[in-house]
Design an enzyme around this catalytic site. Structure first.
Site, PDB file in Angstrom:
ATOM      1  N   GLU A 257       0.852  -0.940   0.082  1.00 34.29           N
ATOM      2  CA  GLU A 257      -0.036  -0.023  -0.100  1.00 34.29           C
ATOM      3  C   GLU A 257       0.864   1.083  -0.022  1.00 34.29           C
ATOM      4  OE1 GLU A 257      -0.962   3.275   1.262  1.00 34.29           O
ATOM      5  OE2 GLU A 257      -2.051   2.545   2.984  1.00 34.29           O
TER       6      GLU A 257
ATOM      7  N   CYS B 285      -1.810   8.030   4.756  1.00 37.42           N
ATOM      8  CA  CYS B 285      -2.042   7.585   3.233  1.00 37.42           C
ATOM      9  C   CYS B 285      -3.133   8.029   2.605  1.00 37.42           C
ATOM     10  CB  CYS B 285      -1.732   6.019   3.062  1.00 37.42           C
ATOM     11  SG  CYS B 285      -2.364   5.165   4.433  1.00 37.42           S
TER      12      CYS B 285
END
Lengths: 483, 483
Positions: free
Chosen positions: B224, B261
């Protein structure tokens, strides 16, 4: 090299319309394709037999399987649980922050490149499992026909085009292209491609995989590259059923000239019975009428592999195959001691055709060593008596690490197309052990989850609306329900 | 370079035992880990705050989330539908060949390498979502601690070791290692490793992905790598709620010094209101008290990115951030016209920290161009009035191609840990859009299907036995049932 830009643009535009259609419309399109195949059955079978050298009975069966799997996907679409609809409802009172409404389901990946397979001109080709599962998932398909059966491919493509017209699908949802290796590489490398499906050799599949991973945007490759599908025969079982097992094994090995990805090319036999069992298999093989292979190139490759193996001193040949014409496959059988087998990786490389290696083992320790050394396989079979099996549970555990399907009866050839089938396995059997290329769940390869947070109800996909208009199974706040 | 052979051998041996334990035992182990974290909460929070510079409130919240997600996986294990148990029963009477009994379920992949993340010392680190979902799936874990919080990592590792002891798990089911980039590469390249999980930068994730794909046996990498999480503001919405939206946006952008993120680094604003909305955001940013970043290296990288962007003439700076010490992040905001934004890919690269780019657009055509040009994202938010939204459905469709989560209210930061969460997205947000790293379904990354054909009932895994001793949802002959 062909420029595929306009083809991909057409595919992408078709995809964006197609993915929004409700599942009933997609299912109707699939049903229409199945109907078209049945309507032109005689024509399809004739040309496929001619181009593949496969006998009519086999191709007729393959057509039935192809139609059956199209209908399975149509049914799956309407049952709907495959989209994995999950709803976590909102809680505006939650402290310290309100809980949003989140709804998740699978959404199609986008345009998919599918490669046809030489050994299944119908079931793994133009309207085969890869194409149909991608279309069922809501993807558009760019299909590269296999050069070994060009006319079959064009005919089936025409049937799909007709179904597109009849069911009012966007043109371009399925596009048929032709070409060789360079065209294949260009298709895989095109930025609009979002996934690739392939059935064929390790070399071919690995080359496609590498090209896809080296793209600016890597994409998933579902390459089924075959395997040697070992059979482990335990002592008691062999003692009791030697003749039947030899017959079963020889039949599976030589079925369709051995041109199946589930062909059993490796069999492990206890030392005490190796000589007599080898003799029994040999006798069975003697009575096999050699069949024509798919094409001369495959026949040459078969005999070239045997010739390479014949240089290996560790092998004792129980049945030697000599090339007698350009196309027919004569079965071959070699024997090797387990300690020699363990030393050379060549001994577990697939020989595409009706060749098997019989490995002679002495002990459970040998089997443990084999299980640890074995490459990834589509299938592994264990032939044992009930009692015997429970004594070999650690072997079963080790072998289950190395395959996608574990059989305890029968032979690996003859892959059932159902819900529970797993046709995949650890590398090098496939490039993605988390997927299957046969059975209902092949559809999952071509979809990814998407979550909608606080989306107005009327804009939500049907599968996620409060009133569950599709009547599908969903997980709501952690509980499965269908209301 | 460290040789990890003995570590992997230990992990593999532990795995082979661990994967056979029933789900209740795995769930107990997870519960014991959660309990351990809670028991040593004060200690964990203190050291994590000290090493990460994150405030106590934030770390306390993160500990709660970490414990919560461990309990979610324990609950999921017992609910059991996640194993996707599917049974196709036999039909010995079927003609021409009898139908075998085939049963399919998910089985763990094997030893998994997990990399800790700097920005979540607890929830995405030692006992974070990657480690716990892999353990829940039945895998063993080799965990590489993040060098930014070594003591936190060792403390949490000790808590897991204690849980291993208490709950009688095989030692070696979780192994903590330390090291830099070379160690990371060695871990990913080790032949026993079967999957990798990573949360971090695009450069780091892509390097790991490439190494894993170039192995002799390629393995899945779930990296990720973050994204810029664009927000699209439509005209009417902005007209009505300008002040609230500016406040929401600025708060999300600067939360945790922008080190998430899901931090919204890109916002699309209609030209008519750009000036006033930009001014409102600027005012909000002015009142933000700059927070310390995770470490000086990250702060330097933040200001270096801003300095690189400051050379771009197309950008108009509404808020300039000047580095005033080695660690604090001052928020920054730049404005750019949509036609300029479309020309330069640098304008959609993530700047880790509290910087956003405001893109000024004129028309729906601009939004179509943006949607087509946009890289893959973890999240995309659309702020619109109900009426407005239904006029922009084609934009919604295009944007849904580019993200894993689509929001219609609120901000992308604050990722819910539930069943429906999708925390993933098309490359470069992640290396596998078919997976999530947050929420219950993160477990599916670490398992693959296996089918058992004609396996004697007493040898079948519990999930597949006729009497369904675990009482889980299964699909039997195409129908979902729980009996």
């Amino acid at each position: 090299m062909t420029n595929f830009d306009s083809i991909f643009t057409t595919s992408q535009q078709a995809y964006l319309q197609y993915k929004q259609l409700d599942f009933q419309k997609r299912a109707d399109f699939l049903a229409s394709t199945a109907k078209g195949l049945e309507a032109r059955k005689a024509e399809v079978i004739a040309i496929a037999c001619q181009e593949s050298n496969l006998p009519e009975g086999r191709i007729t069966g393959e057509l039935g399987r192809t139609v059956g799997q199209i209908r399975l996907f149509a049914k799956l679409l309407l049952e709907g649980s495959w989209v994995e609809a999950v709803i976590d409802t909102a809680d505006p009172e939650r402290s310290p922050v309100p809980k949003p409404d989140i709804r998740r389901m699978l959404t199609p990946l986008g345009p998919v490149v599918v490669f046809g397979a030489s050994n299944f001109p119908l079931a793994f080709s133009t309207a085969g499992g890869d194409t149909i599962s991608a279309l069922a998932a809501g993807c558009s398909v760019i299909y590269k026909g296999h050069p070994a059966h060009p006319q079959t491919s064009l005919l089936v493509a025409a049937i799909i085009q007709e179904a597109i017209q009849v069911s009012g699908m966007p043109e371009g949802v399925f596009i048929h292209v032709e070409g060789g290796v360079a065209a294949g590489q260009a298709l895989v490398s095109h930025p609009i491609a979002k996934a690739v499906a392939f059935t064929g050799s390790l070399a071919g599949g690995k080359a496609i995989f590498d090209a896809a991973q080296q793209r600016e945007e890597p994409i998933p490759v579902f390459a089924e590259m075959g395997s040697v599908n070992p059979i482990f025969v335990l002592e008691e079982k062999l003692q009791q059923e030697s003749a039947t097992l030899a017959k079963q094994f020889a039949a599976s090995l030589t079925l369709g000239a051995g041109q199946f990805c589930t062909n059993p090319g490796l069999i492990f036999v206890p030392a005490r019975h190796a000589a007599s069992f080898g003799e029994s298999i040999k006798q069975e093989l003697d009575s096999v009428i050699p069949a024509a292979m798919l094409h001369e190139g495959i026949a040459s490759a078969y005999y070239a592999s045997l010739s390479q193996l014949s240089k290996k001193e560790e092998l004792q040949w129980l049945q030697v195959a000599t090339q007698q014409d350009m196309i027919k496959a004569y079965p071959a059988l070699a024997q090797v001691q387990v300690e020699d087998w363990l030393k050379d990786d060549l001994f577990q490389q697939e020989v595409f055709g009706c060749f098997a290696m019989m490995v002679v083992y002495e002990s459970v320790e040998d089997l443990v060593a084999v299980a640890n050394h074995l490459h990834g396989q589509l299938t592994i079979s264990i032939w044992a008596e009930g009692e015997e099996l429970s004594l070999h549970q650690s072997i079963i555990q080790l072998l289950s690490e190395k395959c996608g399907r574990l059989l305890f009866k029968g032979v690996p050839t003859g892959v059932e197309v159902g819900y529970a089938m797993q046709h995949g396995g650890p590398f090098p059997a496939t490039t993605d052990s988390r997927s299957t290329s046969v059975g209902a769940y092949a559809i999952k390869r071509f979809a990814r989850p998407i979550a909608y947070q606080d989306m107005p109800s009327e804009l939500l996909p049907l599968a996620l609306r409060n009133d569950n208009p599709m009547g599908i199974w969903r997980m709501v706040d952690g509980v499965f329900e269908k209301c």
